[in-house]
Design an enzyme around this catalytic site. Structure first.
Site, mmCIF file in Angstrom:
data_model
loop_
_atom_site.group_PDB
_atom_site.id
_atom_site.type_symbol
_atom_site.label_atom_id
_atom_site.label_comp_id
_atom_site.label_asym_id
_atom_site.label_seq_id
_atom_site.Cartn_x
_atom_site.Cartn_y
_atom_site.Cartn_z
ATOM 1 N N SER A 23 2.106 0.500 0.346
ATOM 2 C CA SER A 23 1.712 0.702 -1.051
ATOM 3 C C SER A 23 2.769 0.101 -1.979
ATOM 4 O O SER A 23 3.532 -0.775 -1.559
ATOM 5 C CB SER A 23 1.516 2.200 -1.316
ATOM 6 N N ASN A 24 2.822 0.537 -3.213
ATOM 7 C CA ASN A 24 3.829 0.063 -4.172
ATOM 8 C C ASN A 24 4.107 1.187 -5.169
ATOM 9 O O ASN A 24 3.386 2.187 -5.193
ATOM 10 C CB ASN A 24 3.335 -1.220 -4.859
ATOM 11 N N PRO A 25 5.163 1.030 -6.009
ATOM 12 C CA PRO A 25 5.577 2.177 -6.844
ATOM 13 C C PRO A 25 4.793 2.371 -8.146
ATOM 14 O O PRO A 25 5.244 3.108 -9.023
ATOM 15 C CB PRO A 25 7.052 1.871 -7.167
ATOM 16 N N SER A 26 3.643 1.736 -8.308
ATOM 17 C CA SER A 26 2.882 1.914 -9.559
ATOM 18 C C SER A 26 2.573 3.401 -9.777
ATOM 19 O O SER A 26 2.149 4.092 -8.854
ATOM 20 C CB SER A 26 1.578 1.124 -9.479
ATOM 21 N N ALA A 90 -2.294 -1.906 -9.538
ATOM 22 C CA ALA A 90 -1.378 -2.700 -8.716
ATOM 23 C C ALA A 90 -1.971 -2.733 -7.307
ATOM 24 O O ALA A 90 -1.603 -1.934 -6.444
ATOM 25 C CB ALA A 90 0.010 -2.078 -8.725
#
Ligand code: C5P
Length: 217
Positions: A23-26, A90
């Site tokens: 995943s990503n930090p959005s 994101a």
């Protein structure tokens, strides 16, 4: 008839076993702020969001999703009647080629994941747009922000791109403040901020409103 706006927000999760994902930090803050600002402007708002820990904005239709596949399906289902699509989500650009049915057991050795690209949702919506639909993308960049954003604006065939920096602690991910560089496909350029994401959201909705009503004349 009020304008109908579809907004996507937050990260996506791409699972390689039932309990682990890429995943990503959005955090979804920008998309949620835009949903609130669009609602306050009198628009009808559909908000599709990946997993975030923000309260649902009042007065908007909320559609929670988890994976990019679900985000794609939900966005596609809501795109037809919308006048404006704003993709702040994101989206994970790659996903594991395989999702194992059971939790992968660790055995102390290294492991590698084979990833495949995820379909570009914004480009897919642009390819099926009806005349008059206005498409806005976000470009999160760590370097050469404007150059990369302009390339995305053209490649995805959208109307406007909002470029922001995600480099370092001052970057857009998770912060309450942001600076956006708006770039249009007709050479339009405008900087919004630095300001709170709520303020930037109001300014961006005003700007989109302005462009959309000027186009309708
Ligand atoms: O990831 P990228 O920099 O290409 O993202 C730019 C824009 O495209 C964003 O608005 C994002 O929501 C959208 N996007 C998408 N589908 C993807 C990747 C990004 O719609 N698979």
């Amino acid at each position: 008839m009020p304008l109908r706006c579809l907004i996507t927000a937050g990260p996506t999760r791409e699972f390689f076993d039932p309990v682990r994902f890429v995943s990503n930090p959005s955090t979804g803050k920008m998309g949620f702020a835009l949903a609130k600002a669009a609602k306050a402007a009198g628009w009808t708002v559909d908000l599709v969001s990946g997993p975030v820990s923000l309260p649902e904005p009042e007065g908007v239709m909320f559609y929670p999703v988890v994976t990019s596949e679900e985000l794609m399906r939900q966005t596609d289902a809501l795109f037809g009647p919308c006048d404006i699509l704003i993709m702040t989500a994101a989206v994970s650009d790659w996903r594991p080629k395989q999702t194992l049915p059971q939790k992968l057991k660790k055995d102390g050795t290294a492991m590698s994941l084979e990833m495949e690209p995820v379909p570009d949702i914004l480009a897919a919506m642009a390819a099926q747009r009806k005349p008059g639909q206005f498409l806005v993308g976000f470009a999160a960049e760590t370097e050469n922000i404007e150059e990369h954003a302009l390339e995305k604006l053209k490649r995805k065939k959208i109307d406007l791109i909002a470029a922001n920096s995600v480099a370092g602690a001052e970057g857009a991910f998770g912060n309450d403040e942001n600076t956006l560089i708006l770039l249009g496909n007709n050479g339009f350029r405008q900087v919004l901020g630095p300001a709170s994401k709520d303020k930037i959201a109001d300014l961006l909705i005003q700007q989109i409103s302005h462009i959309v009503s000027a186009r309708a004349q």
